[in-house]
Design a protein around this motif. Structure first.
Motif, PDB file in Angstrom:
ATOM      1  N   GLY A 130     -12.189 -13.082  -3.584  1.00 54.84           N
ATOM      2  CA  GLY A 130     -10.912 -13.624  -3.150  1.00 54.84           C
ATOM      3  C   GLY A 130     -10.640 -13.302  -1.695  1.00 54.84           C
ATOM      4  O   GLY A 130     -11.343 -12.486  -1.080  1.00 54.84           O
ATOM      5  N   PRO A 131      -9.612 -13.900  -1.097  1.00 59.65           N
ATOM      6  CA  PRO A 131      -9.315 -13.675   0.319  1.00 59.65           C
ATOM      7  C   PRO A 131      -8.772 -12.276   0.623  1.00 59.65           C
ATOM      8  O   PRO A 131      -8.790 -11.862   1.774  1.00 59.65           O
ATOM      9  CB  PRO A 131      -8.265 -14.755   0.624  1.00 59.65           C
ATOM     10  CG  PRO A 131      -7.654 -15.078  -0.698  1.00 59.65           C
ATOM     11  CD  PRO A 131      -8.735 -14.910  -1.708  1.00 59.65           C
ATOM     12  N   ILE A 132      -8.293 -11.555  -0.397  1.00 60.44           N
ATOM     13  CA  ILE A 132      -7.767 -10.213  -0.178  1.00 60.44           C
ATOM     14  C   ILE A 132      -8.825  -9.193  -0.579  1.00 60.44           C
ATOM     15  O   ILE A 132      -9.212  -9.102  -1.741  1.00 60.44           O
ATOM     16  CB  ILE A 132      -6.476  -9.980  -0.978  1.00 60.44           C
ATOM     17  CG1 ILE A 132      -5.399 -10.981  -0.544  1.00 60.44           C
ATOM     18  CG2 ILE A 132      -5.982  -8.552  -0.809  1.00 60.44           C
ATOM     19  CD1 ILE A 132      -4.980 -10.880   0.906  1.00 60.44           C
ATOM     20  N   GLN A 133      -9.302  -8.433   0.406  1.00 58.68           N
ATOM     21  CA  GLN A 133     -10.334  -7.427   0.196  1.00 58.68           C
ATOM     22  C   GLN A 133     -10.017  -6.200   1.058  1.00 58.68           C
ATOM     23  O   GLN A 133      -9.226  -6.271   1.992  1.00 58.68           O
ATOM     24  CB  GLN A 133     -11.709  -7.976   0.583  1.00 58.68           C
ATOM     25  CG  GLN A 133     -12.165  -9.203  -0.179  1.00 58.68           C
ATOM     26  CD  GLN A 133     -12.592  -8.899  -1.592  1.00 58.68           C
ATOM     27  OE1 GLN A 133     -13.043  -7.791  -1.892  1.00 58.68           O
ATOM     28  NE2 GLN A 133     -12.475  -9.877  -2.483  1.00 58.68           N
ATOM     29  N   GLY A 134     -10.641  -5.071   0.726  1.00 65.65           N
ATOM     30  CA  GLY A 134     -10.576  -3.897   1.585  1.00 65.65           C
ATOM     31  C   GLY A 134      -9.299  -3.106   1.512  1.00 65.65           C
ATOM     32  O   GLY A 134      -9.015  -2.304   2.410  1.00 65.65           O
ATOM     33  N   ILE A 135      -8.514  -3.279   0.454  1.00 68.56           N
ATOM     34  CA  ILE A 135      -7.266  -2.528   0.287  1.00 68.56           C
ATOM     35  C   ILE A 135      -7.544  -1.265  -0.524  1.00 68.56           C
ATOM     36  O   ILE A 135      -8.353  -1.280  -1.464  1.00 68.56           O
ATOM     37  CB  ILE A 135      -6.195  -3.407  -0.387  1.00 68.56           C
ATOM     38  CG1 ILE A 135      -5.820  -4.557   0.565  1.00 68.56           C
ATOM     39  CG2 ILE A 135      -4.962  -2.600  -0.762  1.00 68.56           C
ATOM     40  CD1 ILE A 135      -4.832  -5.529  -0.011  1.00 68.56           C
ATOM     41  N   THR A 136      -6.889  -0.163  -0.165  1.00 68.26           N
ATOM     42  CA  THR A 136      -7.160   1.138  -0.771  1.00 68.26           C
ATOM     43  C   THR A 136      -7.054   1.104  -2.289  1.00 68.26           C
ATOM     44  O   THR A 136      -7.863   1.728  -2.994  1.00 68.26           O
ATOM     45  CB  THR A 136      -6.190   2.195  -0.212  1.00 68.26           C
ATOM     46  OG1 THR A 136      -6.347   2.260   1.216  1.00 68.26           O
ATOM     47  CG2 THR A 136      -6.472   3.569  -0.797  1.00 68.26           C
ATOM     48  N   THR A 137      -6.080   0.381  -2.823  1.00 72.94           N
ATOM     49  CA  THR A 137      -5.882   0.351  -4.273  1.00 72.94           C
ATOM     50  C   THR A 137      -6.827  -0.613  -4.985  1.00 72.94           C
ATOM     51  O   THR A 137      -6.767  -0.743  -6.209  1.00 72.94           O
ATOM     52  CB  THR A 137      -4.422  -0.026  -4.604  1.00 72.94           C
ATOM     53  OG1 THR A 137      -4.058  -1.203  -3.871  1.00 72.94           O
ATOM     54  CG2 THR A 137      -3.475   1.104  -4.251  1.00 72.94           C
ATOM     55  N   ALA A 138      -7.702  -1.299  -4.240  1.00 79.93           N
ATOM     56  CA  ALA A 138      -8.718  -2.199  -4.796  1.00 79.93           C
ATOM     57  C   ALA A 138      -8.144  -3.194  -5.803  1.00 79.93           C
ATOM     58  O   ALA A 138      -8.637  -3.314  -6.929  1.00 79.93           O
ATOM     59  CB  ALA A 138      -9.832  -1.383  -5.443  1.00 79.93           C
ATOM     60  N   PRO A 139      -7.095  -3.938  -5.426  1.00 78.10           N
ATOM     61  CA  PRO A 139      -6.454  -4.819  -6.411  1.00 78.10           C
ATOM     62  C   PRO A 139      -7.322  -6.000  -6.839  1.00 78.10           C
ATOM     63  O   PRO A 139      -8.116  -6.531  -6.061  1.00 78.10           O
ATOM     64  CB  PRO A 139      -5.206  -5.311  -5.668  1.00 78.10           C
ATOM     65  CG  PRO A 139      -5.577  -5.239  -4.222  1.00 78.10           C
ATOM     66  CD  PRO A 139      -6.458  -4.029  -4.109  1.00 78.10           C
ATOM     67  N   ILE A 140      -7.135  -6.391  -8.094  1.00 77.22           N
ATOM     68  CA  ILE A 140      -7.693  -7.620  -8.645  1.00 77.22           C
ATOM     69  C   ILE A 140      -6.522  -8.502  -9.042  1.00 77.22           C
ATOM     70  O   ILE A 140      -5.585  -8.043  -9.698  1.00 77.22           O
ATOM     71  CB  ILE A 140      -8.573  -7.340  -9.879  1.00 77.22           C
ATOM     72  CG1 ILE A 140      -9.820  -6.536  -9.487  1.00 77.22           C
ATOM     73  CG2 ILE A 140      -8.980  -8.633 -10.573  1.00 77.22           C
ATOM     74  CD1 ILE A 140     -10.631  -6.058 -10.684  1.00 77.22           C
TER      75      ILE A 140
END
Length: 225
Positions: A130-140
Motif C-alpha cells: 500500500g502507499p503507507i509504509q515505514g511507520i513505527t506502528t507498522a499499520p495494516i
C-alpha cells in the motif's frame, strides 16, 4: 479509535468540521462516498474524494479543517486514530493526500477484491504494498470485498493487534467460524492468520492491525478542589 460516518441527509454533514487541533497521534480518513476539502495551518490542502485517503500525522500539533464540498448525496467513510509512541508525539506534523488511483486494488480468484491502503497483502505469491509504509506502528489497512459464500485468508504477523469491522453484508470469522453481524468490530485473538467467509449477502469489511505500544495511557487528570 474507529469512527464510521454515514448519511444521505446534507443537514447532517454540510456544517463540516471547521478548524480544530490535533496532537500526538495520526488520523486516517477513508472516504467510501463523498467529497471533503482538507486545509491546515501548515498550508496543506487536499481534496478527499470517493475511494481516497487522508493520512495526517498530528505530531507536535496541527490545526486543520475538513469541509464538505457537496450539498446533496451520500457522505460515508471511516476515520481511524492511530496512537504515536511517546518518543514521536512531538515530531513535526505531516500530511498525505492519497487519491483512489494511488491505492492498489487486486482481484481475488473468487470474484472479490482487496484494496491495500497501508502495509502489505500477498496474493498468488506476489506482495502488494500500500502507499503507507515505514511507520513505527507498522499499520495494516485493507478494504476487502467478497461475493456471497466466498472465503478469504490473510496472514497477519502475530505481534500485531488486529480487528475486523464489517460495514456491508454478513461474515463468518475464526476457527470454528462464527457469524459476525454488520457494524460489528471483532478483535482478533492469538494467531497469525485471519480466516473469513462471506454469507449469502456477500461482505465488505476493513482489516486493521498495528504494533501495540505497551505504554501508559492517560486520558485526563481531574484535580479536586
Amino acid at each position: 479509535m474507529l469512527d464510521e460516518f454515514s448519511s444521505n441527509d446534507p443537514n447532517d454533514y454540510v456544517a463540516g468540521f471547521p478548524a480544530h487541533p490535533h496532537r500526538g497521534f495520526e488520523t486516517v480518513t477513508y472516504m467510501l462516498e463523498g467529497h471533503m476539502l482538507h486545509e491546515d495551518h501548515l498550508g496543506n490542502q487536499g481534496h478527499l474524494k470517493t475511494g481516497g485517503v487522508q493520512w495526517m500525522t498530528a505530531g507536535r500539533g496541527i490545526i486543520h479543517s475538513e469541509m464538505p464540498q457537496q450539498v446533496s448525496g451520500a457522505m460515508r467513510g471511516f476515520q481511524l486514530w492511530i496512537n504515536l509512541p511517546a518518543k514521536e508525539k512531538m515530531k513535526p506534523a505531516g500530511y498525505q493526500d492519497i487519491q483512489v488511483e494511488d491505492i492498489p486494488k487486486t482481484a481475488l480468484a473468487n470474484g472479490g477484491s482487496v484494496k491495500v491502503i497501508a502495509g502489505s497483502y500477498e496474493c498468488d505469491g506476489k506482495v502488494i504494498n500500500g502507499p503507507i509504509q515505514g511507520i513505527t506502528t507498522a499499520p495494516i489497512f485493507l478494504d476487502v470485498h467478497l461475493p456471497p459464500n466466498s472465503e478469504f485468508e490473510h496472514r497477519i504477523p502475530k505481534e500485531l493487534n488486529a480487528f475486523v469491522y464489517i460495514y456491508e453484508g454478513n461474515l463468518e470469522l475464526g476457527g470454528p467460524m462464527r457469524e459476525v453481524p454488520k457494524q460489528a468490530a471483532i478483535v482478533l485473538g492469538d494467531g497469525d492468520r485471519l480466516k473469513a467467509k462471506a454469507g449469502t449477502l456477500g461482505a465488505q469489511f476493513i482489516v486493521l492491525a498495528a504494533l501495540p505500544l505497551h505504554e501508559p495511557i492517560v486520558q485526563y487528570v481531574v484535580h479536586s478542589s
